[in-house]
Motif scaffolding. Structure first.
Motif, short mmCIF file in Angstrom:
data_model
loop_
_atom_site.label_atom_id
_atom_site.label_comp_id
_atom_site.label_asym_id
_atom_site.label_seq_id
_atom_site.Cartn_x
_atom_site.Cartn_y
_atom_site.Cartn_z
N HIS A 1 0.83 -1.20 0.00
CA HIS A 1 0.00 0.00 0.00
C HIS A 1 0.87 1.25 0.00
O HIS A 1 0.60 2.21 -0.74
CB HIS A 1 -0.92 -0.02 1.23
CG HIS A 1 -1.84 1.14 1.33
ND1 HIS A 1 -2.89 1.34 0.45
CD2 HIS A 1 -1.88 2.19 2.19
CE1 HIS A 1 -3.54 2.45 0.78
NE2 HIS A 1 -2.94 2.99 1.83
N GLN B 1 2.59 1.83 -3.32
CA GLN B 1 1.61 2.35 -4.28
C GLN B 1 1.53 3.87 -4.18
O GLN B 1 1.57 4.58 -5.18
CB GLN B 1 0.24 1.72 -3.98
CG GLN B 1 -0.76 1.82 -5.11
CD GLN B 1 -0.53 0.72 -6.14
OE1 GLN B 1 0.29 -0.15 -5.94
NE2 GLN B 1 -1.26 0.77 -7.22
N LYS B 2 1.43 4.37 -2.96
CA LYS B 2 1.35 5.82 -2.75
C LYS B 2 2.67 6.50 -3.11
O LYS B 2 2.69 7.59 -3.69
CB LYS B 2 0.99 6.11 -1.29
CG LYS B 2 -0.41 5.67 -0.89
CD LYS B 2 -0.82 6.20 0.47
CE LYS B 2 0.00 5.61 1.59
NZ LYS B 2 -0.47 6.08 2.92
N ARG C 1 3.18 6.94 -6.76
CA ARG C 1 2.22 7.90 -7.34
C ARG C 1 2.42 9.32 -6.83
O ARG C 1 1.68 10.23 -7.20
CB ARG C 1 0.79 7.43 -7.05
CG ARG C 1 0.43 6.14 -7.78
CD ARG C 1 -1.01 5.75 -7.55
NE ARG C 1 -1.36 4.53 -8.28
CZ ARG C 1 -2.56 3.98 -8.30
NH1 ARG C 1 -3.54 4.53 -7.60
NH2 ARG C 1 -2.78 2.88 -8.99
N LYS D 1 5.45 -6.32 -8.09
CA LYS D 1 4.08 -5.88 -8.36
C LYS D 1 3.40 -6.83 -9.33
O LYS D 1 4.06 -7.58 -10.05
CB LYS D 1 4.06 -4.45 -8.90
CG LYS D 1 4.65 -4.29 -10.30
CD LYS D 1 4.70 -2.82 -10.69
CE LYS D 1 5.11 -2.65 -12.16
NZ LYS D 1 4.05 -3.05 -13.10
N LEU E 1 -0.82 -3.07 -11.77
CA LEU E 1 -0.60 -1.75 -11.18
C LEU E 1 -0.45 -1.81 -9.67
O LEU E 1 -0.23 -0.78 -9.02
CB LEU E 1 -1.77 -0.82 -11.54
CG LEU E 1 -1.97 -0.54 -13.04
CD1 LEU E 1 -3.22 0.30 -13.26
CD2 LEU E 1 -0.75 0.16 -13.63
N ASN E 2 -0.57 -2.99 -9.09
CA ASN E 2 -0.57 -3.12 -7.63
C ASN E 2 0.72 -3.76 -7.12
O ASN E 2 1.13 -4.81 -7.61
CB ASN E 2 -1.78 -3.95 -7.17
CG ASN E 2 -3.10 -3.30 -7.55
OD1 ASN E 2 -3.27 -2.11 -7.38
ND2 ASN E 2 -4.01 -4.10 -8.07
N PHE E 3 1.33 -3.15 -6.11
CA PHE E 3 2.51 -3.71 -5.48
C PHE E 3 2.11 -4.79 -4.49
O PHE E 3 1.13 -4.65 -3.76
CB PHE E 3 3.31 -2.60 -4.78
CG PHE E 3 4.05 -1.70 -5.72
CD1 PHE E 3 5.34 -2.00 -6.11
CD2 PHE E 3 3.44 -0.57 -6.24
CE1 PHE E 3 6.02 -1.18 -6.99
CE2 PHE E 3 4.11 0.26 -7.11
CZ PHE E 3 5.41 -0.05 -7.50
#
Length: 455
Positions: free
Chosen positions: A102, A105-106, A109, A281, A284-286
């Motif tokens: 999570h 991901q942040k 971005r 990942k 798009l998700n780690f």
């Protein structure tokens, strides 16, 4: 770091004043109370009487304490993207990996702040405060015996080289990713490795959607599929950057990666290899899993470790490589491979390049870093890392090459070489079935005999 939070304000102010007398700048690291996970873990542990510290105060900023100590606040940043997840073990350790994913991901971005540590910088001297405020990406502070000066930094040009074969499903993702890169002077060279789908046409169409990429992107089409090793080399020959940054089409680049790597390069000798770890990942998700690079005392230790494990220990991807050194090593390996009949190498091709960098003496040390990560795709079923038969075919080439090189350079004794060879084959026997082990064994001895004559 990790001390001041156990003192009350008067004691902290006293310590800050003493530190201000001892150094030109003060750098403080304390737990960041704006981290929800840290705060919940702390409150939960205190309620359960499992908090081992009698007193730990909160920090959302350090500016007020700096001012109370007569110190000028200069900079604050929250770090610890991965470290923050460690507090989950006080609540539910099974959630650590999920939280790391999570946070990554942040982080990728650009969300801020992400982490559990507050870093603060200050000084009591207005002269050094002014000096610090004048620092930007184009200069740095250099301390001398008689004081400090501002020294100019010239950010180098970088060529991002991305080979691809039938990669149309990742084109939109990779273009969106590189369009967010924050760096003033880079180009992107896509090397179409003989794709037989419509990925080349789709790439040209998709680029038009990004105004900031149109003048930066070059597409180089190869007539036939030659494999990643040679496709990257074609990109190296074509590129114009001072440094090369290899990237895979299904992976992700941290948007500040080029800038941070370049600034790091400006502060160290050029004969150190900066190793970027892989944050895994899927799409798009780690996932929260990270393949970390280890700190080892000698570059040869990395080669020995990879040989006995049959797995590369230093990634050539998503770091800055001096183009001229890279081109020189690459060209020699290409000539050698053509001479011995290796038409393409799809697995361990980056490992053999790293090994040659180390064995040729270009790099004398490895610096693993954790301020940036390579977003490494694990969900691509066509990834060469998952092609077990190809691995049994190509990895012994790299093993034979590096083993013979170590022998020729007298890095290891004859006894050590014999023991190392035995460990390589025993490890291969553990990994592969009987048929694939025979492939590995035969290839290893075949190329070992060839390299004994050619190197």
């Amino acid at each position: 770091m990790g001390v001041l939070e156990h003192f009350d304000d008067p004691h902290i102010i006293k310590m800050l004043k003493e530190m201000a007398e001892a150094g030109k700048y003060i750098v403080i690291g304390v737990p960041y109370s704006g981290s929800v996970i840290y705060k919940i873990a702390k409150d939960y542990s205190q309620e359960k009487n499992t908090w081992e510290y009698r007193f730990e105060r909160d920090f959302f900023t350090f500016k007020d304490l700096f001012r109370s100590a007569g110190i000028i606040p200069l900079y604050e940043e929250v770090i610890g993207v991965v470290a923050e997840a460690g507090y989950m073990k006080r609540i539910n350790s099974e959630g650590i990996t999920t939280l790391i994913g999570h946070n990554l991901q942040k982080y990728f971005r650009g969300y801020s702040p992400v982490g559990s540590w507050l870093i603060a910088i200050g000084t009591k001297d207005p002269k050094y405060a002014q000096l610090f405020e004048s620092v930007n990406d184009d200069n740095k502070i250099r301390f001398q015996q008689d004081g400090a000066i501002i020294e100019e930094i010239k950010l180098p040009s970088v060529s991002i080289i991305i080979p691809f074969y039938n990669g149309k499903e990742y084109l939109g993702q990779v273009l969106n990713n590189i369009s967010n890169i924050q760096y003033p002077c880079f180009e992107v060279i896509f090397v179409n490795d003989g794709s037989v789908d419509d990925s080349n046409e789709l790439l040209k169409h998709e680029i038009e959607r990004y105004n900031n990429l149109r003048d930066k992107v070059v597409i180089h089409n190869l007539v036939s599929n030659v494999g990643t090793f040679r496709a990257r080399y074609e990109g190296v020959k074509l590129c114009s950057g001072e440094y090369v940054f290899f990237h895979d089409i299904d992976d992700s680049i941290f948007y500040k990666s080029l800038k941070r790597l370049a600034l790091h390069k400006a502060n160290i000798e050029d004969n150190y290899f900066i190793a970027v770890s892989c944050a895994l990942k899927k799409g798009l998700n780690f996932t929260g899993e990270i393949w970390y690079h280890k700190f080892l005392p000698n570059v040869i230790d990395y080669i020995l470790l990879e040989l006995i494990s049959l797995s590369g220990k230093v990634s050539l991807i998503n770091t800055l490589l001096d183009k001229e050194n890279l081109k020189d090593i690459y060209s020699k390996l290409i000539v050698l491979f053509e001479d011995i009949g290796v038409k393409e190498m799809k697995v361990a091709e980056d490992t053999i390049l790293v090994d040659e960098f180390f064995l040729s003496g270009i790099y004398k040390g490895v610096i693993p870093v954790y301020y940036t990560y390579q977003g490494y795709e694990t969900g691509n079923p066509f990834s060469m890392s998952k092609q077990i038969e190809q691995r049994a075919k190509d990895i012994p080439i790299q093993c034979a090459y590096s083993l013979v090189k170590c022998k020729k350079k007298s890095i290891l004794s004859k006894i050590d070489i014999t023991e190392l060879e035995d460990k390589i084959l025993r490890r291969a026997m553990q990994i592969y079935n009987e048929k694939l082990y025979k492939t590995f064994y035969d290839n290893f001895h075949y190329y070992k005999s060839i390299f004994e004559k050619k190197l």
